[in-house]
Structures are given as structure tokens and as C-alpha cells.
Motif scaffolding. Structure first.
Motif, PDB file in Angstrom:
ATOM      1  N   ASP A  28      -1.258  23.251   0.355  1.00 49.02           N
ATOM      2  CA  ASP A  28      -0.723  24.607   0.448  1.00 49.02           C
ATOM      3  C   ASP A  28      -1.342  25.410  -0.703  1.00 49.02           C
ATOM      4  O   ASP A  28      -0.883  25.338  -1.847  1.00 49.02           O
ATOM      5  N   LEU A  29      -2.367  26.175  -0.379  1.00 48.71           N
ATOM      6  CA  LEU A  29      -3.127  26.884  -1.417  1.00 48.71           C
ATOM      7  C   LEU A  29      -2.291  27.946  -2.124  1.00 48.71           C
ATOM      8  O   LEU A  29      -2.438  28.145  -3.327  1.00 48.71           O
ATOM      9  N   LYS A  30      -1.433  28.599  -1.384  1.00 45.54           N
ATOM     10  CA  LYS A  30      -0.585  29.645  -1.974  1.00 45.54           C
ATOM     11  C   LYS A  30       0.299  29.044  -3.070  1.00 45.54           C
ATOM     12  O   LYS A  30       0.409  29.592  -4.168  1.00 45.54           O
ATOM     13  N   GLU A  31       0.878  27.895  -2.774  1.00 42.34           N
ATOM     14  CA  GLU A  31       1.755  27.196  -3.723  1.00 42.34           C
ATOM     15  C   GLU A  31       0.959  26.777  -4.968  1.00 42.34           C
ATOM     16  O   GLU A  31       1.418  26.954  -6.096  1.00 42.34           O
ATOM     17  N   ILE A  32      -0.229  26.267  -4.759  1.00 43.36           N
ATOM     18  CA  ILE A  32      -1.080  25.840  -5.888  1.00 43.36           C
ATOM     19  C   ILE A  32      -1.414  27.051  -6.758  1.00 43.36           C
ATOM     20  O   ILE A  32      -1.294  26.997  -7.979  1.00 43.36           O
TER      21      ILE A  32
ATOM     22  N   ARG B   8       1.560  28.182  -8.880  1.00 46.41           N
ATOM     23  CA  ARG B   8       2.093  27.274  -9.887  1.00 46.41           C
ATOM     24  C   ARG B   8       1.066  26.757 -10.897  1.00 46.41           C
ATOM     25  O   ARG B   8       1.454  26.321 -11.980  1.00 46.41           O
ATOM     26  N   ALA B   9      -0.204  26.795 -10.566  1.00 44.29           N
ATOM     27  CA  ALA B   9      -1.224  26.261 -11.486  1.00 44.29           C
ATOM     28  C   ALA B   9      -1.684  27.345 -12.457  1.00 44.29           C
ATOM     29  O   ALA B   9      -1.766  28.512 -12.097  1.00 44.29           O
ATOM     30  N   ARG B  10      -1.989  26.915 -13.682  1.00 39.14           N
ATOM     31  CA  ARG B  10      -2.560  27.832 -14.666  1.00 39.14           C
ATOM     32  C   ARG B  10      -4.036  28.020 -14.356  1.00 39.14           C
ATOM     33  O   ARG B  10      -4.683  27.124 -13.835  1.00 39.14           O
ATOM     34  N   ASN B  11      -4.586  29.149 -14.763  1.00 44.37           N
ATOM     35  CA  ASN B  11      -6.015  29.438 -14.569  1.00 44.37           C
ATOM     36  C   ASN B  11      -6.465  29.286 -13.116  1.00 44.37           C
ATOM     37  O   ASN B  11      -7.546  28.786 -12.846  1.00 44.37           O
ATOM     38  N   ALA B  12      -5.583  29.715 -12.192  1.00 47.28           N
ATOM     39  CA  ALA B  12      -5.914  29.634 -10.766  1.00 47.28           C
ATOM     40  C   ALA B  12      -5.878  31.026 -10.156  1.00 47.28           C
ATOM     41  O   ALA B  12      -5.046  31.857 -10.528  1.00 47.28           O
TER      42      ALA B  12
ATOM     43  N   ILE C 120      -9.898  27.307  -9.513  1.00 48.55           N
ATOM     44  CA  ILE C 120      -9.204  26.827 -10.719  1.00 48.55           C
ATOM     45  C   ILE C 120     -10.255  26.531 -11.779  1.00 48.55           C
ATOM     46  O   ILE C 120     -11.330  26.008 -11.462  1.00 48.55           O
ATOM     47  N   ARG C 121      -9.939  26.872 -13.027  1.00 46.95           N
ATOM     48  CA  ARG C 121     -10.877  26.598 -14.127  1.00 46.95           C
ATOM     49  C   ARG C 121     -10.183  25.742 -15.192  1.00 46.95           C
ATOM     50  O   ARG C 121      -8.991  25.902 -15.430  1.00 46.95           O
TER      51      ARG C 121
END
Length: 177
Positions: A6-10, A13-17, A29-30
Motif C-alpha cells: 500500500d504505497l499511500k500508507e508507506i 508513515r515513512a520518513r524521507n518518502a 524513499i531516500r
């Protein structure tokens, strides 16, 4: 990563995304160490770019898989890692006559200075593409293993030497009258 994501969720919730599905169908993402960028697709596939070595690329890919795992995607696995493209660059430290090279090696070259300043040389063995610039700077791309980059450079260097630009001597000042 062997599962749908689920790309929207990632992205949330992920930093630098960053994720803009209208522009591109992957989350970007970096990470800082190794300094890389990953494109993560809903299919679970990932492309990792920017690593300076094969080992760094593998380490970065593992880190991205772990980041996605920690966001609650327990089914994520690190599998089927494969190097698809190695890029190298160098400087032969002499200017090159691209027009001459293009004429002599027509079957391998395309050079249109109005469109792009570099000559594109498609080497057959190893199957590598080289961007060759007048300045002597070279970019080599398309290798699957590091040795293909080295082999391509060893093949092209004697050719480039034949098309080395000879620096003209400056004209002497006009005689005084």
C-alpha cells in the motif's frame, strides 16, 4: 519484496518518502547511508539507485526492505536482489575530436551536437553505451558486472587516443610597423 504494498500508507508513515501517483506510480524513499534513492512499487518491486558499489547497493536495498517491514508490512522479504545497471565515469584528461571519431566509427556512434553535446558510442563487446564528451570526460553505462566497465574503457582508450585534439600553438604577435 514478494508481496503487494500500500504505497499511500508507506508514503504517509515513512520518513524521507514522497508519493505523487499522478506523476509516478512509485513511492520515492531516500536514505543517507549509503546515500541512495529507492523507487518502491505497489507490486513489491524496488529499484535502488545512487550506490557507489555493488555492496552498498545490496546494503541499501536491505535497509529499504527493513524500513517497509517496520511500517507493519511483516510479509515483506528481501529476495531476488539483482544488479541491473552499473554506471561509471572517468576523465581521459585530453580533448577529443568527436566529429572524426563519429565518421570513422559510424556503425557504433551517434553524434548530434545540436541535440546533445556528447557522442553516444554503443560498444558491442562488452555491450556498453559510452557518452564521450569533447572535454575528455566519459560516462559508461549498461554493465551488469564491474569488469564490463573496465573492459569497455580498455577497449575505447586506444580509439580515443587516435582522436586526441592537438592543441594549436598560439599565433605570434603581428610585427610592429
Amino acid at each position: 519484496m514478494d508481496c503487494r504494498l500500500d504505497l499511500k500508507e508507506i508514503a504517509l508513515r515513512a520518513r524521507n518518502a514522497e508519493y505523487n501517483p499522478k506523476r509516478f506510480a512509485a513511492v520515492i524513499i531516500r536514505i543517507r547511508e549509503p546515500k541512495t534513492t529507492a523507487l518502491v512499487f505497489a507490486s513489491g518491486k524496488m529499484v535502488c539507485t545512487g550506490a557507489k558499489s555493488e555492496e552498498q547497493s545490496r546494503l541499501a536495498a536491505r535497509k529499504y526492505a527493513r524500513i517497509i517491514q517496520k511500517l507493519g508490512n511483516d510479509q515483506v522479504k528481501f529476495k531476488d536482489f539483482k544488479i541491473q545497471n552499473i554506471v561509471g565515469s572517468c576523465d581521459v584528461r585530453f580533448p577529443i575530436r568527436l566529429e572524426g571519431l563519429q565518421i570513422a566509427h559510424q556503425q557504433f556512434c551517434s553524434y548530434e551536437p545540436e541535440l546533445f553535446p556528447g557522442l553516444i558510442y554503443r560498444m558491442k563487446q562488452p555491450k556498453i553505451v559510452l557518452l564521450i564528451f569533447v572535454s575528455g570526460k566519459i560516462v559508461l553505462t549498461g554493465a551488469k558486472v564491474r569488469d564490463e566497465i573496465y573492459q569497455a574503457f580498455e577497449n575505447i582508450y586506444p580509439v580515443l587516443n587516435l582522436y586526441r585534439k592537438i592543441q594549436a600553438e598560439p599565433l605570434p604577435p603581428p610585427p610592429e610597423t
